[in-house]
Design a protein around this motif. Structure first.
Motif, PDB file in Angstrom:
ATOM      1  N   VAL A   5      31.954  14.320  37.312  1.00 26.58           N
ATOM      2  CA  VAL A   5      32.123  15.405  38.283  1.00 26.58           C
ATOM      3  C   VAL A   5      33.555  15.424  38.813  1.00 26.58           C
ATOM      4  O   VAL A   5      34.180  16.481  38.910  1.00 26.58           O
ATOM      5  CB  VAL A   5      31.098  15.291  39.429  1.00 26.58           C
ATOM      6  CG1 VAL A   5      31.409  16.286  40.540  1.00 26.58           C
ATOM      7  CG2 VAL A   5      29.683  15.498  38.904  1.00 26.58           C
ATOM      8  N   ASN A   6      34.090  14.265  39.137  1.00 28.86           N
ATOM      9  CA  ASN A   6      35.472  14.193  39.641  1.00 28.86           C
ATOM     10  C   ASN A   6      36.473  14.698  38.615  1.00 28.86           C
ATOM     11  O   ASN A   6      37.408  15.436  38.951  1.00 28.86           O
ATOM     12  CB  ASN A   6      35.818  12.765  40.053  1.00 28.86           C
ATOM     13  CG  ASN A   6      35.150  12.358  41.331  1.00 28.86           C
ATOM     14  OD1 ASN A   6      34.826  13.187  42.172  1.00 28.86           O
ATOM     15  ND2 ASN A   6      34.917  11.067  41.480  1.00 28.86           N
ATOM     16  N   ARG A   9      36.160  18.527  38.365  1.00 26.54           N
ATOM     17  CA  ARG A   9      36.718  19.191  39.549  1.00 26.54           C
ATOM     18  C   ARG A   9      38.242  19.144  39.558  1.00 26.54           C
ATOM     19  O   ARG A   9      38.899  20.134  39.870  1.00 26.54           O
ATOM     20  CB  ARG A   9      36.187  18.548  40.816  1.00 26.54           C
ATOM     21  CG  ARG A   9      34.799  19.002  41.129  1.00 26.54           C
ATOM     22  CD  ARG A   9      34.415  18.491  42.468  1.00 26.54           C
ATOM     23  NE  ARG A   9      33.263  19.237  42.947  1.00 26.54           N
ATOM     24  CZ  ARG A   9      32.634  18.953  44.045  1.00 26.54           C
ATOM     25  NH1 ARG A   9      33.031  17.962  44.802  1.00 26.54           N
ATOM     26  NH2 ARG A   9      31.587  19.666  44.409  1.00 26.54           N
ATOM     27  N   ARG A  10      38.817  17.987  39.229  1.00 23.36           N
ATOM     28  CA  ARG A  10      40.280  17.855  39.210  1.00 23.36           C
ATOM     29  C   ARG A  10      40.926  18.788  38.201  1.00 23.36           C
ATOM     30  O   ARG A  10      42.091  19.133  38.324  1.00 23.36           O
ATOM     31  CB  ARG A  10      40.680  16.419  38.881  1.00 23.36           C
ATOM     32  CG  ARG A  10      40.686  15.535  40.082  1.00 23.36           C
ATOM     33  CD  ARG A  10      41.300  14.181  39.758  1.00 23.36           C
ATOM     34  NE  ARG A  10      40.333  13.182  40.170  1.00 23.36           N
ATOM     35  CZ  ARG A  10      39.868  12.191  39.437  1.00 23.36           C
ATOM     36  NH1 ARG A  10      40.294  12.016  38.213  1.00 23.36           N
ATOM     37  NH2 ARG A  10      38.986  11.348  39.904  1.00 23.36           N
ATOM     38  N   TYR A  13      37.175  22.879  37.048  1.00 28.41           N
ATOM     39  CA  TYR A  13      35.827  23.306  36.686  1.00 28.41           C
ATOM     40  C   TYR A  13      34.906  23.073  37.876  1.00 28.41           C
ATOM     41  O   TYR A  13      34.660  21.942  38.257  1.00 28.41           O
ATOM     42  CB  TYR A  13      35.320  22.544  35.464  1.00 28.41           C
ATOM     43  CG  TYR A  13      36.179  22.769  34.239  1.00 28.41           C
ATOM     44  CD1 TYR A  13      36.000  23.897  33.459  1.00 28.41           C
ATOM     45  CD2 TYR A  13      37.166  21.864  33.891  1.00 28.41           C
ATOM     46  CE1 TYR A  13      36.793  24.124  32.345  1.00 28.41           C
ATOM     47  CE2 TYR A  13      37.961  22.076  32.771  1.00 28.41           C
ATOM     48  CZ  TYR A  13      37.774  23.205  32.014  1.00 28.41           C
ATOM     49  OH  TYR A  13      38.556  23.425  30.908  1.00 28.41           O
ATOM     50  N   GLN A  14      34.416  24.170  38.467  1.00 30.58           N
ATOM     51  CA  GLN A  14      33.607  24.069  39.676  1.00 30.58           C
ATOM     52  C   GLN A  14      32.130  24.359  39.433  1.00 30.58           C
ATOM     53  O   GLN A  14      31.285  23.894  40.180  1.00 30.58           O
ATOM     54  CB  GLN A  14      34.145  25.021  40.743  1.00 30.58           C
ATOM     55  CG  GLN A  14      35.560  24.710  41.167  1.00 30.58           C
ATOM     56  CD  GLN A  14      35.705  23.337  41.806  1.00 30.58           C
ATOM     57  OE1 GLN A  14      34.867  22.924  42.587  1.00 30.58           O
ATOM     58  NE2 GLN A  14      36.761  22.623  41.459  1.00 30.58           N
ATOM     59  N   THR A  15      31.807  25.159  38.425  1.00 31.52           N
ATOM     60  CA  THR A  15      30.418  25.530  38.167  1.00 31.52           C
ATOM     61  C   THR A  15      30.037  25.228  36.717  1.00 31.52           C
ATOM     62  O   THR A  15      30.904  25.046  35.856  1.00 31.52           O
ATOM     63  CB  THR A  15      30.176  27.032  38.427  1.00 31.52           C
ATOM     64  OG1 THR A  15      30.921  27.793  37.468  1.00 31.52           O
ATOM     65  CG2 THR A  15      30.584  27.428  39.842  1.00 31.52           C
TER      66      THR A  15
END
Length: 64
Positions: A5-6, A9-10, A13-15
């Motif tokens: 997830v990290n 996100r970095r 990519y949020q969804t």
């Protein structure tokens, strides 16, 4: 899972939809995405693709 997830996100990519619209090649090029992390992501995407699409459409990546 938190590492995956990290990393996503970095790299913006949020969804789930963000990830679903990217080619395998582009996913493999994500910074800090090693083979094991990629395999985890691929397995999760395969699992989600077996569910009803309406359930997955706009889920946001979160830590649990």
């Amino acid at each position: 899972m938190n590492k995956l997830v990290n990393i996503l996100r970095r790299n913006g990519y949020q969804t789930i939809e963000d990830i679903a619209n990217v080619s395998e090649h582009q996913l493999r090029l994500i910074k800090y995405m090693g083979e094991q992390t990629f395999e985890l992501l691929f397995s999760l995407l395969m699992f989600l693709s077996c569910e009803e699409p309406a359930q997955n459409k706009d889920k946001v990546l979160i830590h649990t």
